[in-house]
Scaffold this active site. Structure first.
Site, PDB file in Angstrom:
ATOM      1  N   GLU A 119     -34.036  -4.729   9.842  1.00  0.00           N
ATOM      2  CA  GLU A 119     -34.279  -5.609  10.980  1.00  0.00           C
ATOM      3  C   GLU A 119     -35.263  -4.956  11.922  1.00  0.00           C
ATOM      4  OE1 GLU A 119     -29.928  -7.686  11.788  1.00  0.00           O
ATOM      5  OE2 GLU A 119     -30.700  -6.243  13.229  1.00  0.00           O
ATOM      6  N   ARG A 136     -12.003 -10.662  12.591  1.00  0.00           N
ATOM      7  CA  ARG A 136     -10.733  -9.995  12.912  1.00  0.00           C
ATOM      8  C   ARG A 136     -10.592  -9.924  14.415  1.00  0.00           C
ATOM      9  NH1 ARG A 136     -13.255  -5.408  14.896  1.00  0.00           N
ATOM     10  NH2 ARG A 136     -15.085  -4.766  13.725  1.00  0.00           N
ATOM     11  N   LYS A 160     -23.400  -8.599   5.881  1.00  0.00           N
ATOM     12  CA  LYS A 160     -24.297  -8.939   6.988  1.00  0.00           C
ATOM     13  C   LYS A 160     -25.496  -9.728   6.465  1.00  0.00           C
ATOM     14  CE  LYS A 160     -23.478  -4.669   9.660  1.00  0.00           C
ATOM     15  NZ  LYS A 160     -22.453  -4.983  10.632  1.00  0.00           N
ATOM     16  N   HIS A 218     -24.360   3.726  18.215  1.00  0.00           N
ATOM     17  CA  HIS A 218     -24.155   2.307  17.903  1.00  0.00           C
ATOM     18  C   HIS A 218     -22.684   1.926  17.916  1.00  0.00           C
ATOM     19  CE1 HIS A 218     -28.352   2.182  16.983  1.00  0.00           C
ATOM     20  NE2 HIS A 218     -28.208   3.080  16.028  1.00  0.00           N
TER      21      HIS A 218
HETATM   22  P1  ADP Z   1     -15.520  -3.305  17.262  1.00  0.00           P
HETATM   23  O1  ADP Z   1     -16.757  -4.111  17.365  1.00  0.00           O
HETATM   24  O2  ADP Z   1     -14.271  -4.089  17.390  1.00  0.00           O
HETATM   25  O3  ADP Z   1     -15.547  -2.051  18.019  1.00  0.00           O
HETATM   26  P2  ADP Z   1     -16.102  -1.698  15.024  1.00  0.00           P
HETATM   27  O4  ADP Z   1     -17.070  -2.251  14.035  1.00  0.00           O
HETATM   28  O5  ADP Z   1     -16.545  -0.610  15.920  1.00  0.00           O
HETATM   29  O6  ADP Z   1     -15.518  -2.915  15.776  1.00  0.00           O
HETATM   30  O7  ADP Z   1     -14.822  -1.232  14.224  1.00  0.00           O
HETATM   31  C1  ADP Z   1     -13.530  -1.388  14.737  1.00  0.00           C
HETATM   32  C2  ADP Z   1     -12.685  -0.276  14.309  1.00  0.00           C
HETATM   33  O8  ADP Z   1     -12.487  -0.300  12.928  1.00  0.00           O
HETATM   34  C3  ADP Z   1     -13.263   1.052  14.659  1.00  0.00           C
HETATM   35  O9  ADP Z   1     -12.232   1.882  15.079  1.00  0.00           O
HETATM   36  C4  ADP Z   1     -13.883   1.509  13.363  1.00  0.00           C
HETATM   37  O10 ADP Z   1     -13.872   2.911  13.287  1.00  0.00           O
HETATM   38  C5  ADP Z   1     -12.965   0.879  12.357  1.00  0.00           C
HETATM   39  N1  ADP Z   1     -13.656   0.473  11.161  1.00  0.00           N
HETATM   40  C6  ADP Z   1     -14.747  -0.290  11.075  1.00  0.00           C
HETATM   41  N2  ADP Z   1     -15.066  -0.509   9.813  1.00  0.00           N
HETATM   42  C7  ADP Z   1     -14.144   0.130   9.060  1.00  0.00           C
HETATM   43  C8  ADP Z   1     -13.899   0.275   7.664  1.00  0.00           C
HETATM   44  N3  ADP Z   1     -14.680  -0.296   6.758  1.00  0.00           N
HETATM   45  N4  ADP Z   1     -12.835   0.985   7.267  1.00  0.00           N
HETATM   46  C9  ADP Z   1     -12.027   1.547   8.159  1.00  0.00           C
HETATM   47  N5  ADP Z   1     -12.194   1.437   9.489  1.00  0.00           N
HETATM   48  C10 ADP Z   1     -13.235   0.745   9.937  1.00  0.00           C
HETATM   49  P1  ADP Z   2     -21.588  -2.785  13.131  1.00  0.00           P
HETATM   50  O1  ADP Z   2     -21.067  -3.621  12.030  1.00  0.00           O
HETATM   51  O2  ADP Z   2     -21.642  -1.358  12.795  1.00  0.00           O
HETATM   52  O3  ADP Z   2     -20.911  -3.103  14.415  1.00  0.00           O
HETATM   53  P2  ADP Z   2     -23.882  -4.270  14.176  1.00  0.00           P
HETATM   54  O4  ADP Z   2     -24.842  -5.001  13.334  1.00  0.00           O
HETATM   55  O5  ADP Z   2     -22.904  -5.065  14.941  1.00  0.00           O
HETATM   56  O6  ADP Z   2     -23.131  -3.211  13.268  1.00  0.00           O
HETATM   57  O7  ADP Z   2     -24.690  -3.322  15.176  1.00  0.00           O
HETATM   58  C1  ADP Z   2     -24.063  -2.342  15.956  1.00  0.00           C
HETATM   59  C2  ADP Z   2     -24.923  -1.982  17.165  1.00  0.00           C
HETATM   60  O8  ADP Z   2     -26.208  -1.530  16.760  1.00  0.00           O
HETATM   61  C3  ADP Z   2     -25.202  -3.122  18.099  1.00  0.00           C
HETATM   62  O9  ADP Z   2     -24.167  -3.311  19.015  1.00  0.00           O
HETATM   63  C4  ADP Z   2     -26.494  -2.686  18.761  1.00  0.00           C
HETATM   64  O10 ADP Z   2     -26.255  -1.732  19.747  1.00  0.00           O
HETATM   65  C5  ADP Z   2     -27.215  -1.989  17.656  1.00  0.00           C
HETATM   66  N1  ADP Z   2     -28.131  -2.913  16.968  1.00  0.00           N
HETATM   67  C6  ADP Z   2     -27.835  -3.678  15.917  1.00  0.00           C
HETATM   68  N2  ADP Z   2     -28.911  -4.402  15.515  1.00  0.00           N
HETATM   69  C7  ADP Z   2     -29.926  -4.055  16.339  1.00  0.00           C
HETATM   70  C8  ADP Z   2     -31.317  -4.422  16.425  1.00  0.00           C
HETATM   71  N3  ADP Z   2     -31.861  -5.267  15.578  1.00  0.00           N
HETATM   72  N4  ADP Z   2     -32.056  -3.852  17.407  1.00  0.00           N
HETATM   73  C9  ADP Z   2     -31.529  -2.967  18.262  1.00  0.00           C
HETATM   74  N5  ADP Z   2     -30.245  -2.572  18.223  1.00  0.00           N
HETATM   75  C10 ADP Z   2     -29.447  -3.101  17.273  1.00  0.00           C
HETATM   76 MG    MG Z   3     -20.890  -4.919  15.244  1.00  0.00          MG
END
Ligand code: ADP
Ligand code: ADP
Ligand code: MG
Length: 675
Positions: free
Chosen positions: A200, A292, A116, A235
């Site tokens: 952030e 993906r 990220k 989240h």
């Molecule tokens: P989306 O935005 O598509 O919901 P998520 O970040 O929530 O994506 O992750 C998608 C799926 O992959 C979820 O079911 C999460 O639990 C799984 N997942 C995310 N990161 C990993 C990881 N590093 N290893 C295994 N599973 C993961």
């Molecule tokens: P992940 O890889 O786990 O999906 P993200 O960076 O996409 O992580 O963040 C997941 C969620 O966390 C977002 O969908 C949002 O709800 C919250 N989030 C992320 N960044 C911020 C931010 N700067 N301020 C407020 N909420 C945030």
């Molecule tokens: Mg995300």
């Protein structure tokens, strides 16, 4: 096009990919762990190969084994699904070295977006707007603390390699920074093997809006509009929809262009999602790119009439994108609800168990890739069947329920209806919660932001209500009917059995009988039946009515309760009667007077594992005095950290497990003496 592909995943996404492959005439190879020998994804593929024990590290994350299976079975390409190896650039490289096509972006694009922090630096250069923060390489805790102070609280700490909402910590003030950083790093290292973090500004009332992008190897890159995924818990997404409510055409184009620019900046190929965090005024910032297929891709498929897995396969085989930007349009509205094995009332704690009964809403004959047929457009993407287990090893998602409507209102109504038809017995689910969510004012009025669930605690977690009389009556009638059947069967088989000859309960009180049920909150219900010529007279708190069984078809009952007809399904699971009626699910425990009185449950501060998992941190020492609420041990199970805290002030007598130890459900973690 490929003749055979290997699907390096499990659950609903493996089944989803297999469905499209089958439709395209492509053979599929499944891989599975020991825990998944009887899983649905194994059954729906043409071949299946065991790759190792249950833990993902020893099976679904074993890229080397998976590649060997692909080569041995003659698969030409590997679809990684989401999660597991899907964003692993080394795996993509290894596929290429083995002469296999990785169905996903080039490894270089995954590397660029995989961190990220690095992705934010790249986007900065491409002039994509970013949330203020620190995403550099310096990781010294004191330095990061100063950066957080500079950004201004609340600050959000994220694992740079993170995903699935893991490793994120909101820091409210400078005093809370140190602990939050340690906890973030701990989860980051255990989940992603990398403890790099970024900080952030934590935005207030933001929306999560993401853009689906698609690029081919010929240089075409387009966007398939947006999804709003603001409704989240921890989240993590709970509801997703397309299009995003209140999106203007200009904003859509601006976000689409920014997403395409982001994809182009890293030479992207295949399906990807650029996630933005948006303010209520519509201004938006780049958050991350998921390289993906996304869990919530079906809502995009439903409103654009596409099959994104087919697109992935075509692009991976070197074909051009099936459509051009101006050939795409949005038709209607789609909403997805993630059905999880979890307990919303207990902080969304994942639940494990067997799906003893699984009844799904009627899925309209919706063909993948087509605009759904009216009038009932319901799609279920699921990786489990009745009898399957949700184990502690993997994600607790049971299924995705996706509905389409001509507009948002219709989609909402269909979602509520479909949720009422979903019946699951055997483990805790979020179905009732989802129903309250989609029927609640906030979601219905599209008053969306990522804090929607927390903001509406009161409406979403109403105080426990009594089980309606109709549901109690259904359970009681089902019980009495079942006993009648059993007793008839027994008296046929064994005439000497005194219980078989006369219905046991008739012996005590001539023709009346009082039953006793308890609901989940311990409230007691005592329907009393008096036998009449036709049916019974039912008396219970505030009710006296004539009850008659009108019809029974297995577990489906129709009864007459006074002047009203009541329909429902009663599924018995041991002493638990699960009653589904009027869109509700009520679990009533039958207090069987014949059964041994259950031992009073030991309550109060047993320091046991809430579910099977691994100890990731031991924060207390034997002999240590602790205060009530102090964190003692941290466990990880089902991709979540669970902190075991001191129930009272007291003394830690002995710690029974060390970091890294696997513990079973209910195992005592430490010995504790209350002060
Ligand atoms: P989306 O935005 O598509 O919901 P998520 O970040 O929530 O994506 O992750 C998608 C799926 O992959 C979820 O079911 C999460 O639990 C799984 N997942 C995310 N990161 C990993 C990881 N590093 N290893 C295994 N599973 C993961
Ligand atoms: P992940 O890889 O786990 O999906 P993200 O960076 O996409 O992580 O963040 C997941 C969620 O966390 C977002 O969908 C949002 O709800 C919250 N989030 C992320 N960044 C911020 C931010 N700067 N301020 C407020 N909420 C945030
Ligand atoms: Mg995300």
């Amino acid at each position: 096009m490929f003749k055979k592909i290997l699907i390096a995943n499990r659950g609903e996404i493996a089944c989803r990919v297999a469905a499209t492959a089958r439709r395209m005439g492509i053979k599929t190879v499944a891989v599975y762990s020991e825990a998944d020998a009887n899983a649905k994804h194994v059954a729906v593929c043409d071949e299946a190969v065991l790759i190792g024990p249950a833990p993902a590290k020893e099976s679904y994350l074993r890229g080397d084994k998976i590649i060997a299976v692909a080569l041995a079975t003659g698969a030409q390409a590997i679809h990684p699904g989401y999660g597991f190896l899907s964003e692993n650039a080394e795996f993509a490289d290894a596929c290429a070295e083995a002469g296999l096509v990785f169905i996903g972006p080039p490894a270089s694009a995954m590397r660029a977006m995989g961190s990220k922090s690095a992705a934010k630096s790249l986007m900065e250069k491409a002039k994509v707007p970013l949330v203020p923060g620190y995403h550099g390489d310096e990781q010294d805790p004191d330095f990061l603390h100063k950066e957080a102070d500079r950004i201004g609280y609340p600050v959000l700490l994220k694992a740079s390699a993170g995903g699935g909402g893991k490793g994120m910590r909101v820091v409210e003030n400078t005093a809370a920074f140190k602990d939050a950083l340690a906890s973030c790093k701990r989860e980051a290292i255990s989940s992603f093997g990398d403890d790099k973090v970024l900080a952030e500004k934590y935005l207030q009332r933001p929306r999560h809006i993401e853009i689906q992008v698609f690029a081919d190897t010929l240089g075409n890159c387009i966007y398939l509009f947006e999804r709003d995924c603001s409704v989240q818990r921890r989240h993590q997404k709970v509801l997703e929809e397309a299009p995003a409510p209140n999106m203007t055409a200009e904003r859509r184009a601006a976000m689409g262009d920014a997403a395409v620019a982001a994809a182009k900046a890293v030479g992207y190929v295949g399906a990807g999602t650029v996630e933005f965090i948006a303010n209520q005024d519509g201004s938006f910032y780049f958050m991350e790119m998921n390289t993906r297929l996304q869990v919530e891709h079906p809502v995009t498929e439903m409103v654009t009439g596409t099959d994104l897995v087919e697109w992935q396969l075509r692009v991976a085989a070197g074909e051009p994108l099936p459509k051009k930007q101006d050939e795409l349009k949005i038709t209607g509205h789609a909403i997805e609800a993630r059905i999880y094995a979890e307990n919303p009332e207990k902080g969304f704690l994942p639940s494990i168990g067997t799906l003893r009964h699984l009844e799904t809403p009627e899925a309209a004959n919706f063909e993948l890739g087509g605009i759904p047929n009216l009038p009932s457009a319901v799609r279920i993407d699921s990786g489990v069947r009745e009898g399957d287990a949700i184990s502690p090893f993997y994600d607790p998602m049971i299924a995705k329920l996706i509905v389409w409507g001509a507009d948002r209102k219709q989609a909402l109504a269909r979602m509520a209806q479909a949720l009422s038809q979903y019946q699951i017995v055997g483990l805790a689910t979020n179905i009732a919660f989802l129903k309250r969510l989609v029927e609640g004012d906030a979601f219905a009025n599209a008053d969306l932001d990522t804090g929607l669930i927390e903001r509406n605690q009161e409406a979403l977690f109403p105080p426990a209500r009594s089980v309606p009389a109709a549901a109690v009556a259904l359970a009681a009638v089902a019980l009495v009917e079942q006993e009648k059947e059993q007793s008839a069967a027994q008296s046929g088989a064994n005439r000497a059995d005194p219980w078989g000859q006369a219905l046991g309960w008739r012996m005590n009180t001539a023709y009346a009988r009082k039953l006793s049920f308890s609901d989940e909150h311990g409230k007691n219900y005592q329907p009393q039946f008096s036998y009449l010529h036709q049916g019974w007279l039912l008396a219970m708190e505030g009710i006296e009515a004539h009850v008659g069984l009108m019809s029974q078809d297995g577990v489906d009952l129709s009864i007459k309760l006074g002047e009203t007809s009541v329909h429902g399904t009663v599924r018995r699971d041991g002493e638990l009667f699960h009653v589904f009626t009027g869109g509700g699910h009520y679990a009533l425990a039958y207090n069987d007077p014949m059964a041994h009185a259950g031992e009073a449950e030991a309550e109060g501060g047993r320091l046991t594992a809430p579910m099977p998992g691994k100890v990731v941190a031991v924060l207390a020492k034997a002999g240590q005095q602790v205060k009530k609420g102090e964190a003692l041990v941290i466990m990880e199970a089902m991709k979540m950290e669970h902190t075991i805290t001191a129930p009272h002030d007291g003394l830690v007598d002995e710690i029974l497990y060390a970091i890294g130890d696997q513990v079973t459900d209910g195992a005592p973690l430490l010995a504790f003496k209350t002060a």
